[in-house]
Every structure is written in C-alpha cells, then in structure tokens.
Design a protein around this motif. Structure first.
Motif, mmCIF file in Angstrom:
data_model
loop_
_atom_site.group_PDB
_atom_site.id
_atom_site.type_symbol
_atom_site.label_atom_id
_atom_site.label_comp_id
_atom_site.label_asym_id
_atom_site.label_seq_id
_atom_site.Cartn_x
_atom_site.Cartn_y
_atom_site.Cartn_z
ATOM 1 N N GLY A 71 0.812 -1.210 0.000
ATOM 2 C CA GLY A 71 0.000 0.000 0.000
ATOM 3 C C GLY A 71 0.845 1.259 0.000
ATOM 4 O O GLY A 71 0.387 2.328 -0.433
ATOM 5 N N ARG A 72 2.065 1.167 0.490
ATOM 6 C CA ARG A 72 2.971 2.324 0.513
ATOM 7 C C ARG A 72 3.851 2.393 -0.737
ATOM 8 O O ARG A 72 4.618 3.331 -0.902
ATOM 9 N N PHE A 73 3.722 1.401 -1.590
ATOM 10 C CA PHE A 73 4.526 1.341 -2.800
ATOM 11 C C PHE A 73 4.311 2.598 -3.637
ATOM 12 O O PHE A 73 3.194 3.021 -3.862
ATOM 13 N N GLY A 74 5.391 3.198 -4.097
ATOM 14 C CA GLY A 74 5.291 4.380 -4.926
ATOM 15 C C GLY A 74 5.084 5.662 -4.140
ATOM 16 O O GLY A 74 4.891 6.725 -4.724
ATOM 17 N N LYS A 75 5.094 5.573 -2.825
ATOM 18 C CA LYS A 75 4.944 6.749 -1.971
ATOM 19 C C LYS A 75 6.264 6.981 -1.250
ATOM 20 O O LYS A 75 7.106 6.100 -1.172
ATOM 21 N N HIS A 76 6.425 8.174 -0.701
ATOM 22 C CA HIS A 76 7.648 8.478 0.028
ATOM 23 C C HIS A 76 7.690 7.725 1.354
ATOM 24 O O HIS A 76 6.710 7.697 2.093
ATOM 25 N N SER A 77 8.838 7.152 1.642
ATOM 26 C CA SER A 77 9.075 6.530 2.946
ATOM 27 C C SER A 77 9.435 7.633 3.940
ATOM 28 O O SER A 77 9.763 8.758 3.556
ATOM 29 N N LEU A 78 9.392 7.296 5.215
ATOM 30 C CA LEU A 78 9.769 8.272 6.236
ATOM 31 C C LEU A 78 11.193 8.796 6.018
ATOM 32 O O LEU A 78 11.405 10.016 6.077
ATOM 33 N N PRO A 79 12.184 7.952 5.732
ATOM 34 C CA PRO A 79 13.528 8.500 5.492
ATOM 35 C C PRO A 79 13.564 9.496 4.326
ATOM 36 O O PRO A 79 14.235 10.530 4.408
ATOM 37 N N LYS A 80 12.839 9.219 3.257
ATOM 38 C CA LYS A 80 12.831 10.136 2.118
ATOM 39 C C LYS A 80 12.150 11.451 2.484
ATOM 40 O O LYS A 80 12.579 12.527 2.061
ATOM 41 N N LYS A 81 11.097 11.383 3.280
ATOM 42 C CA LYS A 81 10.426 12.602 3.733
ATOM 43 C C LYS A 81 11.371 13.437 4.590
ATOM 44 O O LYS A 81 11.456 14.661 4.436
ATOM 45 N N LEU A 82 12.085 12.781 5.485
ATOM 46 C CA LEU A 82 13.016 13.501 6.350
ATOM 47 C C LEU A 82 14.135 14.148 5.555
ATOM 48 O O LEU A 82 14.545 15.275 5.848
ATOM 49 N N ILE A 83 14.656 13.446 4.576
ATOM 50 C CA ILE A 83 15.725 14.000 3.747
ATOM 51 C C ILE A 83 15.244 15.268 3.051
ATOM 52 O O ILE A 83 15.939 16.292 3.044
ATOM 53 N N GLN A 84 14.042 15.223 2.490
ATOM 54 C CA GLN A 84 13.520 16.400 1.794
ATOM 55 C C GLN A 84 13.323 17.574 2.745
ATOM 56 O O GLN A 84 13.695 18.704 2.434
ATOM 57 N N ARG A 85 12.726 17.321 3.897
ATOM 58 C CA ARG A 85 12.495 18.404 4.853
ATOM 59 C C ARG A 85 13.828 18.909 5.422
ATOM 60 O O ARG A 85 14.016 20.096 5.634
ATOM 61 N N GLY A 86 14.759 17.986 5.651
ATOM 62 C CA GLY A 86 16.088 18.371 6.120
ATOM 63 C C GLY A 86 16.812 19.232 5.101
ATOM 64 O O GLY A 86 17.502 20.195 5.457
ATOM 65 N N ASP A 87 16.643 18.917 3.818
ATOM 66 C CA ASP A 87 17.284 19.714 2.763
ATOM 67 C C ASP A 87 16.764 21.156 2.768
ATOM 68 O O ASP A 87 17.528 22.090 2.507
ATOM 69 N N ILE A 88 15.485 21.333 3.066
ATOM 70 C CA ILE A 88 14.926 22.690 3.147
ATOM 71 C C ILE A 88 15.646 23.468 4.242
ATOM 72 O O ILE A 88 16.073 24.609 4.041
ATOM 73 N N VAL A 89 15.797 22.843 5.398
ATOM 74 C CA VAL A 89 16.462 23.498 6.529
ATOM 75 C C VAL A 89 17.933 23.752 6.210
ATOM 76 O O VAL A 89 18.453 24.851 6.445
#
Length: 163
Positions: free
Chosen positions: A48-66
C-alpha cells in the motif's frame, strides 16, 4: 509527525517502472486471497505504501529545506536524521540498530526531528532562517537552545554513530 504533512509538502515520488507496478498488483491480489495473518497484513501494508515516500525520504527532503538556509549551523544533520529513523525503527520493530552507541544522543535525534519539522514549515512560509542563523540569539529561544545543544553534541554523536 512527518506523515501528517500533506503530499504537497514533498516533491512527487519517482515514477515506478510499469513492470514493478504490475508485479506489485499481482502480489497484492495473491496476498488478498490468503487467510488473515500478521504476515499478510504486513505485506499488504508495505504494498500500500509502494510508490509513496518513505519516512527517510520525507526527512531528507524536509532536512534539505532546513540545510539550504542553516547548513553551516547544522553539520551532519542528514546523518542525525537517518540515525533517528533507524533508532525509531529499532524501538518500534526491533530492527538491527546499535542503540547502546547512540543512547546518549537520543535527545539530539529527537530535537533534530522536531526542529526540522517546524523550521522547514517556517522557511516555506517565508522565515529568513539564513539571516536568523547568522545572528546571535539568546534569551531562551527554543531554536537558539537547539542550535547550541546541537553544536555541543554533534562531534560526540559522529564518533558514536557508525552508520
């Protein structure tokens, strides 16, 4: 907290190959026909999560903003965030992770997650974090306390965490 953000808070996930999409659909159909079990639920949940962002990928993106605004103040932030996710997975799922090595830095990891969650939103709303990060802040401001604690802890964390 990162799962509560809308999909629009992240870049679109990478497109999956059609063969992978088809294999996942076939696997889902096969598992749906099996009797209920923890294993069945686990596989279907993963599919069901296939093709969606995993928690690590979400964190990387938000971390990159900071980091695009405060990189000089937060060396190795992505490493801290990665360790925080692995630590969380260890505590929730019992995955392989050397908790003893980073136990003194659990506060650093937790505070880093909280800071990234809040600061990324504020930056996207127009906060000039770069200017803020270049000035001196005191008077007990929570962000300033975090930056100071981060600076005091990061070298020890890097030495302790081998990930």
């Amino acid at each position: 907290m990162f799962d509560l953000l809308p999909d629009s808070a992240y870049s679109p996930p990478a497109e999956l190959d059609p063969e992978i999409i088809e294999a996942a659909a076939q696997t889902k159909t096969l598992f749906q026909s099996l009797p209920n079990s923890i294993e069945k639920s686990s596989v279907l949940s993963t599919l069901g999560r296939f093709g969606k962002h995993s928690l690590p990928k979400k964190l990387i993106q938000r971390g990159d903003i900071v980091l695009s605004h405060l990189d000089a103040r937060l060396p190795s932030l992505q490493k801290v965030l990665k360790a925080a996710v692995l630590c969380r997975n260890h505590l929730v799922h019992g995955s392989d992770f050397d908790l003893d090595a980073v136990e003194p830095y659990v506060d650093l990891m937790t505070d880093s997650l909280e800071f990234v969650f809040i600061a990324a939103d504020l930056i996207q709303l127009g906060w000039d974090a770069k200017a803020w990060g270049q000035s001196s802040h005191r008077n007990g401001h929570r962000f300033a306390e975090f930056i100071d604690a981060y600076a005091r802890s990061i070298d020890g964390f890097i030495k302790a965490y081998k990930g």
